[in-house]
Design an enzyme around this catalytic site. Structure first.
Site, PDB file in Angstrom:
ATOM      1  N   SER A 135      -6.348   3.506   5.590  1.00 18.68           N
ATOM      2  CA  SER A 135      -7.522   2.731   5.994  1.00 18.68           C
ATOM      3  C   SER A 135      -8.451   3.641   6.768  1.00 18.68           C
ATOM      4  O   SER A 135      -8.007   4.641   7.368  1.00 18.68           O
ATOM      5  CB  SER A 135      -7.085   1.555   6.880  1.00 18.68           C
ATOM      6  OG  SER A 135      -8.196   0.940   7.502  1.00 18.68           O
ATOM      7  N   TYR A 148      -1.753  -2.848  13.266  1.00 16.06           N
ATOM      8  CA  TYR A 148      -2.179  -2.460  11.923  1.00 16.06           C
ATOM      9  C   TYR A 148      -2.758  -1.043  11.947  1.00 16.06           C
ATOM     10  O   TYR A 148      -2.416  -0.212  11.090  1.00 16.06           O
ATOM     11  CB  TYR A 148      -3.211  -3.452  11.394  1.00 16.06           C
ATOM     12  CG  TYR A 148      -3.763  -3.112  10.034  1.00 16.06           C
ATOM     13  CD1 TYR A 148      -3.065  -3.454   8.880  1.00 16.06           C
ATOM     14  CD2 TYR A 148      -4.981  -2.457   9.889  1.00 16.06           C
ATOM     15  CE1 TYR A 148      -3.570  -3.150   7.622  1.00 16.06           C
ATOM     16  CE2 TYR A 148      -5.489  -2.144   8.634  1.00 16.06           C
ATOM     17  CZ  TYR A 148      -4.779  -2.496   7.510  1.00 16.06           C
ATOM     18  OH  TYR A 148      -5.284  -2.178   6.273  1.00 16.06           O
TER      19      TYR A 148
END
Length: 240
Positions: A135, A148
């Site tokens: 990400s 996360y």
């Protein structure tokens, strides 16, 4: 790499980015085996001609069951796309530690375990590839999704080390760094989102062109800003 005729194992392939990667690879002639947790979504993908394996990758038993389900199949390309997102913000309420553990396992431990299990098969192929989907938050974290972000930063670090370990072998290790993409995970986000079809296209293009990274969409801007001033990039991302 020419993906035509290659056998691909794609985790998290029944929805979102993974579903679009599966469809685009299939259109290019790849044989795609995909995993997911939702039986209805898997049935829909089976109806599109994909081989599917139901797999919960939030624990070691789920990863081992997936490897067992593959039997002795040869794998040319492994795409670690499956992931979980959990809120983890101590300013609002005490977070759920079990949810955090599941997120960390699915996003970091499962790819490591799956790569370790399948590496002999990848090494047996004339050419192979591993794509780890991290990400833009692996570069600079936001505030509300701390676990996360940590899991994706860990996978980024592992990917960099793995690429160095496999230097000289015919296994291309690629990191894909998406921005905010329009998926179920981001349904409550009001910000601008990249269509999953475009995200998938850019990831596959990186594979075909032999790039080490797919900095997708606005992540290209984040990478440029970070290269100039890491502190400024982090301060911007902490606002989200």
């Amino acid at each position: 790499m020419d993906v035509n005729g290659k056998t691909v194992l794609l985790t998290g392939g029944s929805a979102g980015i993974g579903r679009e990667i599966a469809r685009q690879l299939q259109a290019k002639g790849a044989i795609v085996i995909l995993t997911g947790r939702d039986p209805a979504r898997l049935a829909a993908m089976r109806g599109e001609g994909f081989e599917v394996i139901e797999a919960d990758l939030s624990n070691a038993a789920g990863v081992d069951a997936l490897v067992a389900a593959l039997g002795d199949r040869s794998i040319d390309i492994l795409i670690n796309n499956a992931g979980l997102g959990v809120p983890h913000d101590v300013r609002n309420a005490m977070p759920d530690p079990d949810a955090a553990d599941g997120c960390l396992y699915a996003n970091l431990s499962a790819p490591v375990r799956l790569i370790t299990a399948l590496l002999p098969r990848l090494r047996a192929r004339p050419e192979a590839a591993i794509i780890n989907v991290t990400s833009g938050l692996a570069i600079a974290p936001n505030t509300a999704s701390s676990v996360y972000c940590a899991s994706k930063a860990g996978l980024r670090s592992f990917t960099l080390a793995l690429r160095a370990q496999l230097a000289g072998e015919p296994i291309h290790v690629i990191e894909a760094l998406p921005p905010v993409v329009d998926t179920q995970m981001t349904a409550d986000r009001k910000t601008k989102k990249l269509p999953p079809q475009e995200c998938a296209r850019q990831i596959i293009a990186a594979l075909e062109k032999g790039h080490d990274e797919a900095n997708v969409g606005m992540v290209k801007v984040l990478r440029a800003v970070y290269s100039i001033s890491p502190a400024f990039a982090r301060s911007v991302m902490r606002r989200f």
